[in-house]
Write a protein that holds these residues in place. Structure first.
Motif, PDB file in Angstrom:
ATOM      1  N   VAL A  18     -33.920  -3.977 -58.376  1.00 23.84           N
ATOM      2  CA  VAL A  18     -33.563  -2.566 -58.456  1.00 23.84           C
ATOM      3  C   VAL A  18     -32.042  -2.481 -58.399  1.00 23.84           C
ATOM      4  O   VAL A  18     -31.375  -3.396 -57.905  1.00 23.84           O
ATOM      5  N   SER A  19     -31.502  -1.399 -58.912  1.00 22.61           N
ATOM      6  CA  SER A  19     -30.054  -1.232 -58.882  1.00 22.61           C
ATOM      7  C   SER A  19     -29.707   0.244 -58.790  1.00 22.61           C
ATOM      8  O   SER A  19     -30.516   1.109 -59.130  1.00 22.61           O
ATOM      9  N   TYR A  20     -28.520   0.504 -58.338  1.00 21.03           N
ATOM     10  CA  TYR A  20     -28.021   1.869 -58.266  1.00 21.03           C
ATOM     11  C   TYR A  20     -26.508   1.837 -58.446  1.00 21.03           C
ATOM     12  O   TYR A  20     -25.858   0.795 -58.293  1.00 21.03           O
ATOM     13  N   LYS A  21     -25.953   2.993 -58.788  1.00 24.57           N
ATOM     14  CA  LYS A  21     -24.518   3.104 -58.998  1.00 24.57           C
ATOM     15  C   LYS A  21     -23.851   3.715 -57.777  1.00 24.57           C
ATOM     16  O   LYS A  21     -24.435   4.545 -57.092  1.00 24.57           O
ATOM     17  N   ALA A  22     -22.626   3.270 -57.534  1.00 24.54           N
ATOM     18  CA  ALA A  22     -21.848   3.796 -56.421  1.00 24.54           C
ATOM     19  C   ALA A  22     -20.406   3.968 -56.868  1.00 24.54           C
ATOM     20  O   ALA A  22     -19.925   3.249 -57.761  1.00 24.54           O
ATOM     21  N   LEU A  23     -19.726   4.902 -56.252  1.00 23.46           N
ATOM     22  CA  LEU A  23     -18.332   5.174 -56.567  1.00 23.46           C
ATOM     23  C   LEU A  23     -17.453   4.689 -55.426  1.00 23.46           C
ATOM     24  O   LEU A  23     -17.765   4.917 -54.248  1.00 23.46           O
ATOM     25  N   VAL A  24     -16.359   3.994 -55.779  1.00 28.14           N
ATOM     26  CA  VAL A  24     -15.403   3.540 -54.766  1.00 28.14           C
ATOM     27  C   VAL A  24     -14.541   4.740 -54.376  1.00 28.14           C
ATOM     28  O   VAL A  24     -13.832   5.307 -55.214  1.00 28.14           O
ATOM     29  N   VAL A  25     -14.605   5.137 -53.114  1.00 26.83           N
ATOM     30  CA  VAL A  25     -13.939   6.378 -52.677  1.00 26.83           C
ATOM     31  C   VAL A  25     -12.874   6.163 -51.611  1.00 26.83           C
ATOM     32  O   VAL A  25     -12.068   7.059 -51.362  1.00 26.83           O
ATOM     33  N   THR A  26     -12.856   4.999 -50.976  1.00 29.66           N
ATOM     34  CA  THR A  26     -11.939   4.791 -49.856  1.00 29.66           C
ATOM     35  C   THR A  26     -11.248   3.443 -49.991  1.00 29.66           C
ATOM     36  O   THR A  26     -11.874   2.450 -50.376  1.00 29.66           O
ATOM     37  N   GLU A  27      -9.968   3.401 -49.672  1.00 25.94           N
ATOM     38  CA  GLU A  27      -9.203   2.160 -49.711  1.00 25.94           C
ATOM     39  C   GLU A  27      -9.353   1.412 -48.390  1.00 25.94           C
ATOM     40  O   GLU A  27      -9.391   2.011 -47.314  1.00 25.94           O
ATOM     41  N   GLY A  28      -9.479   0.085 -48.470  1.00 25.11           N
ATOM     42  CA  GLY A  28      -9.551  -0.712 -47.257  1.00 25.11           C
ATOM     43  C   GLY A  28     -10.400  -1.949 -47.444  1.00 25.11           C
ATOM     44  O   GLY A  28     -10.777  -2.317 -48.571  1.00 25.11           O
ATOM     45  N   GLN A  29     -10.698  -2.605 -46.338  1.00 20.86           N
ATOM     46  CA  GLN A  29     -11.585  -3.776 -46.316  1.00 20.86           C
ATOM     47  C   GLN A  29     -12.802  -3.423 -45.478  1.00 20.86           C
ATOM     48  O   GLN A  29     -12.668  -2.969 -44.339  1.00 20.86           O
ATOM     49  N   PHE A  30     -13.984  -3.665 -46.042  1.00 22.18           N
ATOM     50  CA  PHE A  30     -15.219  -3.241 -45.406  1.00 22.18           C
ATOM     51  C   PHE A  30     -16.223  -4.387 -45.378  1.00 22.18           C
ATOM     52  O   PHE A  30     -16.351  -5.135 -46.362  1.00 22.18           O
ATOM     53  N   VAL A  31     -16.936  -4.510 -44.272  1.00 20.78           N
ATOM     54  CA  VAL A  31     -17.979  -5.522 -44.132  1.00 20.78           C
ATOM     55  C   VAL A  31     -19.217  -5.057 -44.893  1.00 20.78           C
ATOM     56  O   VAL A  31     -19.645  -3.910 -44.774  1.00 20.78           O
ATOM     57  N   VAL A  32     -19.787  -5.969 -45.689  1.00 24.25           N
ATOM     58  CA  VAL A  32     -20.979  -5.655 -46.477  1.00 24.25           C
ATOM     59  C   VAL A  32     -22.212  -5.883 -45.605  1.00 24.25           C
ATOM     60  O   VAL A  32     -22.508  -7.018 -45.217  1.00 24.25           O
ATOM     61  N   PRO A  33     -22.960  -4.836 -45.270  1.00 27.56           N
ATOM     62  CA  PRO A  33     -24.174  -5.014 -44.457  1.00 27.56           C
ATOM     63  C   PRO A  33     -25.302  -5.597 -45.293  1.00 27.56           C
ATOM     64  O   PRO A  33     -25.332  -5.430 -46.518  1.00 27.56           O
ATOM     65  N   PRO A  34     -26.243  -6.303 -44.673  1.00 25.53           N
ATOM     66  CA  PRO A  34     -27.358  -6.877 -45.429  1.00 25.53           C
ATOM     67  C   PRO A  34     -28.346  -5.808 -45.869  1.00 25.53           C
ATOM     68  O   PRO A  34     -28.544  -4.807 -45.183  1.00 25.53           O
ATOM     69  N   VAL A  35     -28.969  -6.031 -47.016  1.00 26.84           N
ATOM     70  CA  VAL A  35     -30.059  -5.170 -47.456  1.00 26.84           C
ATOM     71  C   VAL A  35     -31.338  -5.669 -46.797  1.00 26.84           C
ATOM     72  O   VAL A  35     -31.543  -6.868 -46.628  1.00 26.84           O
ATOM     73  N   LYS A  36     -32.199  -4.739 -46.397  1.00 23.39           N
ATOM     74  CA  LYS A  36     -33.425  -5.089 -45.679  1.00 23.39           C
ATOM     75  C   LYS A  36     -34.642  -4.710 -46.508  1.00 23.39           C
ATOM     76  O   LYS A  36     -34.676  -3.650 -47.135  1.00 23.39           O
ATOM     77  N   GLY A  37     -35.639  -5.577 -46.529  1.00 20.36           N
ATOM     78  CA  GLY A  37     -36.905  -5.298 -47.185  1.00 20.36           C
ATOM     79  C   GLY A  37     -38.048  -5.608 -46.248  1.00 20.36           C
ATOM     80  O   GLY A  37     -37.994  -6.570 -45.477  1.00 20.36           O
ATOM     81  N   GLU A  38     -39.106  -4.781 -46.296  1.00 21.73           N
ATOM     82  CA  GLU A  38     -40.261  -5.023 -45.445  1.00 21.73           C
ATOM     83  C   GLU A  38     -41.510  -4.422 -46.058  1.00 21.73           C
ATOM     84  O   GLU A  38     -41.440  -3.491 -46.869  1.00 21.73           O
TER      85      GLU A  38
END
Length: 294
Positions: A237-257
C-alpha cells in the motif's frame, strides 16, 4: 413445515451458538430470513432475562489498591474503555484482579494488549507479518514514484510512502498503522494498492476476486489501512505526503497486526533519520542566474 414451536426454535438456535446451517454464497456464509428472525428473538429474550433492555449497573475493576475501571452503564452509556501501560500492571502483577458489580444488568469485560515497544528497533520485528517502508519523490502529475528511495527532501516536495507487507499465512483482519514523522503531512489523495500471491495458490485464489481491498484512514499523526481476508503473499500500500517542516526527524516503524489475533504482528525497521530542508532565496537566485548564463 417445521412442527417446532417458536420458543423451541429460539432455544435450539441459542444452544447451537447462533448457528443453524445456512447456505454459502461467493462472499462466504449467509443466513436466511428465518435464521435472522430467530437470532433477533434469541438475543432479545436473553437481554430480557438478564435485565439488559434497561441496564442500570455499575462496574469497578481493581488490582490491589489500584482502581483500573470505575464506570456506570445505562441505556445511554453501553460501552466504556480504559487504557494503562504494561509497566503499571507489572507493578501490581502479584495481586488479584477484582471485579465488583452492583445494580441491574449484565456487564462483559474484554482485556486486550496493544504492542508498543519502549525502544525503536533498528531491525524489523517479524511475528507472522514482515513489513518494510521506503520514501520516494512523487511525480506531481502521474503520482508515480521517481528514482530510488531517499532520506533527504526539500520542504514543499511531495513524497510517496510505500509499505510492503509479507504474510506467511492468511489474515482475516489486517490492520496497518504508519505513524508520520513530524516533518510530513499525509495527503488525502487516493493510495495505490498492489497484491500478489505465493506460487502454491491456484489461479482462482490469486484472481481479482480474492485480491484484498485496503481502506485508508488519514489522521494528523498517522495513516491507517485495513483489509479483510488477506491471502498469504506479498502486498503493498502507499500514500502521498507533503514535506512541511524543516529539520531532522526519526522515522517511526510501521506496525501491522491481525486484529482478531494480535499476537500475529510485525514492525518495520525504525530509527532512521529523515532530513528536510528549505531552499533559501539566495540559492534560488543563483540557480536562476546560472540558467541565464547557460
Amino acid at each position: 413445515v417445521s412442527t417446532q414451536s417458536t420458543g423451541d426454535k429460539v432455544a435450539n438456535f441459542v444452544a447451537r451458538g447462533g448457528r443453524s446451517g445456512g447456505g454459502i454464497n461467493y462472499s462466504g456464509f449467509y443466513f436466511s430470513n428465518e435464521q435472522s428472525v430467530y437470532s433477533i428473538l434469541g438475543l432479545t429474550t436473553y437481554d430480557i432475562s438478564r435485565s439488559n433492555t434497561h441496564p442500570n449497573v455499575a462496574l469497578a475493576v481493581s488490582i490491589g489498591n489500584s482502581a483500573l475501571v470505575t464506570s456506570k452503564f445505562d441505556s445511554k452509556k453501553l460501552v466504556d474503555q480504559f487504557k494503562t501501560s504494561f509497566d503499571n500492571l507489572l507493578a501490581v502483577s502479584n495481586d488479584t484482579i477484582r471485579f465488583a458489580v452492583s445494580g441491574e444488568g449484565e456487564v462483559s469485560v474484554a482485556i486486550g494488549l496493544d504492542f508498543c515497544p519502549s525502544k525503536i528497533s533498528p531491525q524489523a520485528v517479524n511475528r507472522g507479518i514482515h513489513l518494510s517502508k521506503i520514501y520516494q519523490l512523487a511525480d506531481t502529475i502521474t503520482g508515480q514514484p521517481i528514482g530510488k528511495p531517499l532520506t533527504n527532501f526539500q520542504v514543499g516536495q511531495e513524497v510517496l510512502v510505500t509499505i510492503e507487507i509479507t504474510l506467511l499465512d492468511d489474515v482475516s483482519s489486517l490492520m496497518i498503522v504508519d505513524p508520520l514523522p513530524a516533518g510530513l503531512e499525509a495527503s488525502e489523495k487516493e493510495s495505490t494498492k498492489v497484491s500478489r500471491c505465493f506460487v502454491p495458490y491456484s489461479f482462482f485464489s490469486c484472481s481479482y476476486f480474492w485480491m484484498p481491498y485496503f481502506t485508508r484512514e488519514v489522521r494528523p499523526d498517522k495513516v491507517r489501512f485495513f483489509a479483510s481476508n488477506v491471502r498469504a503473499g506479498t502486498h503493498s500500500v502507499s500514500y502521498k505526503a507533503l514535506v512541511v517542516t524543516e529539520g531532522q526527524f526519526v522515522v517511526p516503524p510501521v506496525k501491522g497486526e491481525d486484529v482478531a489475533h494480535p499476537e500475529t504482528m510485525g514492525l518495520s525497521a525504525g530509527g532512521n533519520t529523515l532530513t528536510t530542508k528549505v531552499i533559501r532565496q539566495n540559492n534560488r537566485k543563483s540557480l536562476c542566474a546560472q540558467k541565464d548564463l547557460e
